[in-house]
Scaffold this active site. Structure first.
Site, mmCIF file in Angstrom:
data_model
loop_
_atom_site.group_PDB
_atom_site.id
_atom_site.type_symbol
_atom_site.label_atom_id
_atom_site.label_comp_id
_atom_site.label_asym_id
_atom_site.label_seq_id
_atom_site.Cartn_x
_atom_site.Cartn_y
_atom_site.Cartn_z
ATOM 1 N N GLY A 104 1.920 1.012 -3.454
ATOM 2 C CA GLY A 104 3.175 0.481 -2.945
ATOM 3 C C GLY A 104 4.256 1.539 -3.025
ATOM 4 N N VAL A 130 -1.982 11.713 -8.707
ATOM 5 C CA VAL A 130 -1.352 10.430 -9.026
ATOM 6 C C VAL A 130 -1.454 9.493 -7.826
ATOM 7 C CG1 VAL A 130 0.776 9.290 -9.767
ATOM 8 C CG2 VAL A 130 0.281 11.628 -10.548
ATOM 9 N N LEU A 131 -1.871 8.258 -8.079
ATOM 10 C CA LEU A 131 -1.892 7.219 -7.050
ATOM 11 C C LEU A 131 -0.647 6.352 -7.203
ATOM 12 C CD1 LEU A 131 -3.350 5.594 -4.778
ATOM 13 C CD2 LEU A 131 -4.399 4.226 -6.620
ATOM 14 N N ILE A 172 2.082 -0.721 3.156
ATOM 15 C CA ILE A 172 1.704 -1.631 4.239
ATOM 16 C C ILE A 172 2.796 -1.640 5.324
ATOM 17 C CG2 ILE A 172 0.034 -3.116 3.090
ATOM 18 C CD1 ILE A 172 3.745 -3.917 3.157
ATOM 19 N N CYS A 185 20.590 -12.398 -5.908
ATOM 20 C CA CYS A 185 19.668 -11.718 -6.823
ATOM 21 C C CYS A 185 20.434 -11.016 -7.938
ATOM 22 C CB CYS A 185 18.800 -10.727 -6.065
ATOM 23 S SG CYS A 185 17.555 -11.506 -5.007
ATOM 24 N N GLY A 190 6.527 2.773 -1.070
ATOM 25 C CA GLY A 190 7.831 2.740 -0.401
ATOM 26 C C GLY A 190 8.016 3.936 0.519
ATOM 27 N N GLU A 234 6.847 1.848 9.179
ATOM 28 C CA GLU A 234 8.102 2.613 9.100
ATOM 29 C C GLU A 234 8.081 3.551 7.899
ATOM 30 O OE1 GLU A 234 11.211 2.635 10.772
ATOM 31 O OE2 GLU A 234 10.397 1.522 12.466
#
Length: 392
Positions: free
Chosen positions: A183, A179-180, A206, A363, A185, A209
């Site tokens: 993003g 599985v790709l 990206i 938000c 996290g 940390e």
């Protein structure tokens, strides 16, 4: 309760002194706010209270950028900031104001590609690299920084686990699949899927940390790999692809490229789940305050942006909107943030505190007002023979 900036103990605010009812702009704003049942210097939790002059002029001239910076500076307060924004956005008041100083921001986001590969790491450095300890204090134990699924949950941990399991079942994961995670996290989905469904995962991030944090998961023996890499550079093929809360950083000029990458990296009989926040109307610009202080170069897609980008590359098998659940998720994060703040106050400072409260609570109010949404798309390359059946 909202905290004001430090004041001399003998100071008593006369909030009405900072609002001149004879001013035409202030009369206009007061009448506008009444449409949303918000009173200037009222005593209800969602009413706005002014601590200094100039807030109205800033908001009228620069929209949420002016309003947000004024709040960060301590120029105004609302006891329940989330409720203030719920009332404001449910009444669609921002649509009635022409923010004359935001023309450059609008043109910049429409004409320039702000999400090039060269810029891709900017949001990681500005937002996700604030510190793993900070996010660990705010999020659940799995460090899941996306909307939880509250259908049968009554706490943040259960809501996040329910969301992760929902995604695994929607993808119809089986042991041995690769599985790709575009993003990824801090790897919450990859760790959960590897542990509970026996799959191998590769995650793209990206954020340095996040990549460093991922090493701890690999040390636990889980078959997960973190790649500090822009999505455009991935070429390997996978049985399944998932992307949870990353599409908001892609940008309208790159939506098609993103879908082409996903198509290239997915096997012909695979499934792709795209989880993204979305807006109701296309053609609008990214929020200038969010762009400056929270997610540089971010942009929410409209429904048509996603389907246009997927055309001829994917079949939309399923669409699920549970945007109202993001309200509860953000309020849970805010509760954790407030509880943990004393350990971060000295390092981050009062202005950051007010900035982060504004981010989380504005938000929450936006999702509560249904001004923005949370979508999960399930996509296939050729269409699932016999049809796809959604799990719940």
């Amino acid at each position: 309760m909202t905290r004001n900036l430090p004041l001399d103990s003998s100071t008593t605010f006369n909030h009405s002194a900072f609002f001149d009812e004879t001013s035409s702009s202030q009369r206009f704003v007061a009448e506008l706010l009444e449409k949303a049942d918000i009173r200037v210097n009222g005593d209800r939790p969602w009413d706005i209270k002014f601590n200094t002059h100039g807030v109205i002029d800033e908001a009228l001239a620069r929209g949420n950028l002016g309003l947000g910076e004024s709040y960060m500076n301590g120029d105004w307060d609302a006891e329940h900031l989330d409720e203030f924004f719920f009332h404001l956005l449910r009444a669609r008041l921002p649509d009635e104001i022409n923010h004359r100083k935001l023309i450059f921001h609008h043109l910049r986001t429409r004409l320039l590609n702000l999400q090039t590969a060269k810029r891709a790491f900017e949001v990681g450095e500005a937002h996700y690299d604030l510190g793993n300890d900070f996010y660990a204090a705010m999020l659940d134990k799995r460090m899941t920084y996306t909307c939880g699924y509250w259908k049968d949950a009554d706490n943040l941990a259960d809501a996040q686990e329910a969301k992760l399991d929902l995604i695994c079942r929607k993808l119809e994961l089986e042991p041995g699949m690769r599985v790709l995670d575009i993003g990824c996290g801090w790897g919450s989905f990859m760790a959960y899927a590897a542990e509970h469904y026996g799959v191998e995962c590769v995650g793209l991030t990206i954020s340095r940390e996040q990549a460093d944090y991922g090493k701890s998961l690999m040390q636990q023996g889980l078959p997960v790999e973190f790649r500090l890499k822009d999505y455009r550079d991935e070429t390997e093929q996978f049985d399944r692809i998932v992307s949870i809360g990353m599409f908001e950083h892609v940008g309208r000029k790159n939506y098609r490229t993103y879908m082409e990458v996903a198509n290239r990296c997915l096997k012909d009989d695979g499934l792709f789940l795209l989880h993204t926040i979305g807006k109701n109307v296309r053609g609008t610009s990214p929020d200038p305050w969010i762009d400056k202080y929270i997610f540089p170069n971010g942009e929410l897609p409209a429904m048509g942006h996603v389907t246009d980008a997927a055309e001829e590359l994917f079949v939309v098998e399923d669409l699920h909107n549970f945007g109202a659940d993001y309200d509860r998720t953000l309020m849970a994060w805010h509760e954790n943030f407030e509880a943990a703040w004393p350990q971060f106050a000295e390092a981050y400072g009062e202005r950051f505190y007010r900035m982060w409260r504004y981010y989380l609570l504005s938000c929450a109010g936006a999702f509560r007002a249904r001004d923005i949404q949370l979508w999960q798309f399930v996509l296939s390359k050729k269409g699932v023979l016999g049809g796809y059946r959604r799990v719940s």
